[in-house]
Design a protein around this motif. Structure first.
Motif, short mmCIF file in Angstrom:
data_model
loop_
_atom_site.label_atom_id
_atom_site.label_comp_id
_atom_site.label_asym_id
_atom_site.label_seq_id
_atom_site.Cartn_x
_atom_site.Cartn_y
_atom_site.Cartn_z
N VAL A 214 5.54 57.45 3.37
CA VAL A 214 7.00 57.05 3.71
C VAL A 214 7.55 55.66 3.80
N SER A 215 6.13 55.02 4.77
CA SER A 215 7.04 53.81 5.18
C SER A 215 7.05 52.48 3.66
N ARG A 216 6.16 52.95 3.15
CA ARG A 216 6.29 52.38 1.61
C ARG A 216 8.15 51.91 1.01
N LYS A 217 9.07 53.59 1.62
CA LYS A 217 9.92 53.48 0.94
C LYS A 217 11.23 52.78 2.30
N PRO A 230 14.04 47.01 18.09
CA PRO A 230 14.02 47.19 16.40
C PRO A 230 12.81 47.96 16.24
N ILE A 231 13.12 48.43 14.64
CA ILE A 231 12.00 49.26 13.71
C ILE A 231 11.84 48.58 13.00
N VAL A 232 10.92 48.40 12.50
CA VAL A 232 10.28 48.01 10.95
C VAL A 232 9.08 48.42 10.67
N PRO A 233 9.19 48.64 9.47
CA PRO A 233 7.70 48.97 9.32
C PRO A 233 6.21 48.66 8.98
N ALA A 234 5.09 49.98 9.02
CA ALA A 234 3.91 49.16 8.79
C ALA A 234 3.60 48.47 7.97
N LEU A 235 2.88 47.30 8.11
CA LEU A 235 2.19 46.19 7.37
C LEU A 235 0.66 46.53 6.00
N LEU A 236 -0.01 47.69 7.61
CA LEU A 236 -1.20 47.92 6.72
C LEU A 236 -1.54 48.96 5.74
#
Length: 252
Positions: A214-217, A230-236
């Protein structure tokens, strides 16, 4: 001499994936191989597939290349203690020995969320971040990795933190969103917000990294959260387990 290449294999509830990893960059050296997880995901059945994936790559790797394997469960000194999305016969199984015997060489067995956290810390969204980083994987459940100044604190089962009288992952995992037909807004504001607030009030992290499919969205829900952290999406994304398994095996 430090290893430059390692093989990572990531066992999931639906698929088992593997690839050789360039440890300098975290990139795959060959396209990953994925094989469906057997319906009866017993130790013997899973070990056969892990061996099959390793056979695909080991001829092209250095003879001493480390092999790391992830599993969706707590791993203590090579022993699997829980089994979230695999057969319950894994509980208290000597997983690291089972895979090492199947492969005919030593491997390292680690928790899947821990592997993903290490991958993001070394090559992804948390690279260069000091202090406490919490990676959360939002999927069928909630996996957690804690990294303090780059050092992994393994087997943190804070997806099961009690929030508002409920096991958090039963309400805040992305599977709960799908099961209950929640919009991103409702899911973010009524499920994710109290969960991440509880985490930051207990642990005071410096950064949250959100993984899982779901991190893609993430643009649909992360901006709706109001946190001091701070909260960020995973890259991998789906590579994280493989990459982290390889990296940890090389450290071992």
């Amino acid at each position: 001499m430090a290893h430059t290449v390692a093989l990572g294999i990531d066992i999931g509830g639906s698929g088992i994936k593997g690839a050789p990893v360039d440890l300098a960059t975290g990139e795959f050296l060959q396209p990953r191989l994925k094989i469906a997880t057997p319906a009866e995901s017993t130790p013997a059945a899973v070990a056969r597939i892990v061996d099959q994936i390793a056979d695909e790559f080991t001829d092209d790797l250095p003879k001493d290349a480390p092999i790391g394997v992830t599993i969706p469960g707590v791993v203590q000194h090579g022993v699997v203690r829980t089994a979230a999305n695999i057969d319950k016969s894994w509980i208290d199984a000597e997983g690291e020995k089972i895979f090492s015997d199947a492969l005919g060489r030593r491997c390292l067995l680690v928790n899947d969320a821990d592997a993903a956290g290490v991958a993001e810390q070394r090559y992804g969204a948390a690279k260069g971040q000091q202090g406490l980083v919490i990676l959360t994987t939002l999927g069928t459940g909630i996996g957690i990795a804690l990294l303090n100044n780059g050092v992994l604190i393994p087997n943190c089962e804070l997806g099961h933190l009690e929030v508002d009288g409920h096991d958090a992952e039963t309400r805040a995992a992305s599977s709960a969103k799908e099961r209950e037909g929640l919009s991103y807004k409702v899911w973010a504001t009524t499920r994710l917000q109290p969960y991440y607030t509880a985490l930051e009030n207990l642990l005071w992290p410096d950064l949250f990294v959100v993984g899982g499919g779901v991190s893609r969205k993430s643009a649909k829900f992360l901006p709706l959260l109001h946190l001091r952290t701070p909260i960020v999406p995973a890259l991998l994304e789906n590579q994280a387990g493989i990459v982290g398994a390889a990296a940890l095996a090389a450290d071992d």
